[in-house]
Motif scaffolding. Structure first.
Motif, PDB file in Angstrom:
ATOM      1  N   UNK A  13       0.748  -1.088   0.051  1.00 31.29           N
ATOM      2  CA  UNK A  13      -0.040   0.188  -0.053  1.00 31.29           C
ATOM      3  C   UNK A  13       0.775   1.336   0.046  1.00 31.29           C
ATOM      4  N   UNK A  14       1.995   1.137  -0.367  1.00 32.48           N
ATOM      5  CA  UNK A  14       3.141   2.230  -0.243  1.00 32.48           C
ATOM      6  C   UNK A  14       3.172   2.924  -1.808  1.00 32.48           C
ATOM      7  N   UNK A  15       3.448   4.061  -1.991  1.00 30.38           N
ATOM      8  CA  UNK A  15       4.038   4.554  -3.122  1.00 30.38           C
ATOM      9  C   UNK A  15       5.631   4.601  -3.233  1.00 30.38           C
ATOM     10  N   UNK A  16       6.057   4.156  -4.121  1.00 30.78           N
ATOM     11  CA  UNK A  16       7.474   3.932  -4.208  1.00 30.78           C
ATOM     12  C   UNK A  16       7.790   4.100  -5.609  1.00 30.78           C
ATOM     13  N   UNK A  17       9.209   4.348  -5.971  1.00 32.30           N
ATOM     14  CA  UNK A  17       9.425   4.673  -7.301  1.00 32.30           C
ATOM     15  C   UNK A  17      10.711   3.881  -7.558  1.00 32.30           C
ATOM     16  N   UNK A  18      10.934   3.043  -8.678  1.00 32.04           N
ATOM     17  CA  UNK A  18      12.199   2.346  -9.059  1.00 32.04           C
ATOM     18  C   UNK A  18      12.710   3.635  -9.883  1.00 32.04           C
ATOM     19  N   UNK A  19      13.839   3.951  -9.209  1.00 27.42           N
ATOM     20  CA  UNK A  19      15.078   4.716  -9.903  1.00 27.42           C
ATOM     21  C   UNK A  19      16.133   3.955 -10.752  1.00 27.42           C
ATOM     22  N   UNK A  20      16.618   4.437 -11.671  1.00 24.40           N
ATOM     23  CA  UNK A  20      17.683   3.863 -12.707  1.00 24.40           C
ATOM     24  C   UNK A  20      18.625   4.837 -12.740  1.00 24.40           C
ATOM     25  N   UNK A  21      19.930   4.661 -12.637  1.00 24.00           N
ATOM     26  CA  UNK A  21      21.025   5.361 -12.693  1.00 24.00           C
ATOM     27  C   UNK A  21      22.077   4.578 -13.420  1.00 24.00           C
ATOM     28  N   UNK A  22      22.384   5.348 -14.819  1.00 23.81           N
ATOM     29  CA  UNK A  22      23.057   4.385 -15.825  1.00 23.81           C
ATOM     30  C   UNK A  22      24.292   5.137 -16.351  1.00 23.81           C
ATOM     31  N   UNK A  23      25.444   4.591 -16.195  1.00 24.51           N
ATOM     32  CA  UNK A  23      26.476   4.745 -16.892  1.00 24.51           C
ATOM     33  C   UNK A  23      26.967   3.810 -18.014  1.00 24.51           C
ATOM     34  N   UNK A  24      28.220   4.233 -18.751  1.00 23.48           N
ATOM     35  CA  UNK A  24      28.689   2.943 -19.615  1.00 23.48           C
ATOM     36  C   UNK A  24      29.124   1.839 -19.220  1.00 23.48           C
ATOM     37  N   UNK A  26      27.964   0.784 -15.569  1.00 20.87           N
ATOM     38  CA  UNK A  26      27.415   0.683 -14.273  1.00 20.87           C
ATOM     39  C   UNK A  26      25.775   0.794 -14.287  1.00 20.87           C
ATOM     40  N   UNK A  27      25.064  -0.006 -13.664  1.00 20.99           N
ATOM     41  CA  UNK A  27      23.664   0.619 -13.655  1.00 20.99           C
ATOM     42  C   UNK A  27      23.461   0.361 -12.090  1.00 20.99           C
ATOM     43  N   UNK A  28      22.467   1.300 -11.581  1.00 25.49           N
ATOM     44  CA  UNK A  28      22.158   1.363  -9.886  1.00 25.49           C
ATOM     45  C   UNK A  28      20.733   1.402 -10.039  1.00 25.49           C
ATOM     46  N   UNK A  29      19.896   0.340  -9.328  1.00 27.78           N
ATOM     47  CA  UNK A  29      18.553   0.559  -9.256  1.00 27.78           C
ATOM     48  C   UNK A  29      18.408   0.865  -7.666  1.00 27.78           C
ATOM     49  N   UNK A  30      17.389   1.710  -7.418  1.00 29.32           N
ATOM     50  CA  UNK A  30      17.103   2.083  -6.128  1.00 29.32           C
ATOM     51  C   UNK A  30      15.561   2.370  -6.139  1.00 29.32           C
ATOM     52  N   UNK A  31      14.672   1.552  -5.309  1.00 32.36           N
ATOM     53  CA  UNK A  31      13.450   1.707  -4.677  1.00 32.36           C
ATOM     54  C   UNK A  31      13.257   2.773  -3.701  1.00 32.36           C
ATOM     55  N   UNK A  32      12.666   3.759  -3.865  1.00 32.13           N
ATOM     56  CA  UNK A  32      12.703   4.724  -2.832  1.00 32.13           C
ATOM     57  C   UNK A  32      11.418   5.820  -3.201  1.00 32.13           C
ATOM     58  N   UNK A  33      11.269   6.746  -2.312  1.00 33.78           N
ATOM     59  CA  UNK A  33      10.369   7.904  -2.585  1.00 33.78           C
ATOM     60  C   UNK A  33      10.811   8.426  -3.781  1.00 33.78           C
ATOM     61  N   UNK A  34      10.009   9.270  -4.279  1.00 36.93           N
ATOM     62  CA  UNK A  34      10.310  10.034  -5.498  1.00 36.93           C
ATOM     63  C   UNK A  34      11.063  11.674  -5.268  1.00 36.93           C
ATOM     64  N   UNK A  35      11.066  12.057  -3.825  1.00 36.66           N
ATOM     65  CA  UNK A  35      11.650  13.077  -3.856  1.00 36.66           C
ATOM     66  C   UNK A  35      13.138  13.533  -4.139  1.00 36.66           C
TER      67      UNK A  35
END
Length: 73
Positions: A13-24, A26-35
């Motif tokens: 029941x929580x609003x979360x966001x899947x963030x992706x940060x990508x370089x040539x 490395x890829x980083x995935x983060x599940x967090x708030x949207x702020x």
């Protein structure tokens, strides 16, 4: 160059966001708030260029480029 984007990520029941940060290399995935706190935390110590859409959370980063695909919309 670091590319960043986010999309909704329903989690119970929580609003979360899947963030992706990508370089040539490395890829980083983060599940967090949207702020802005998520962007600030991930980019802490990063001094390169950030490619992103126009979401306000990215706007405080001084070396930011706007994604052409998002601008065309």
């Amino acid at each position: 160059m670091l590319h960043a984007d986010e999309t909704s990520w329903p989690q119970q029941e929580q609003s979360r966001w899947l963030w992706v940060f990508l370089t040539a290399t490395t890829t980083l995935y983060v599940i967090a708030g949207r702020g802005k706190a998520t962007v600030t935390q991930v980019l802490d110590g990063f001094s390169g260029w950030l490619m992103s859409d126009g979401w306000f959370s990215y706007r405080g980063y001084p070396r930011r480029l706007r994604c052409w695909a998002h601008l065309l919309r």
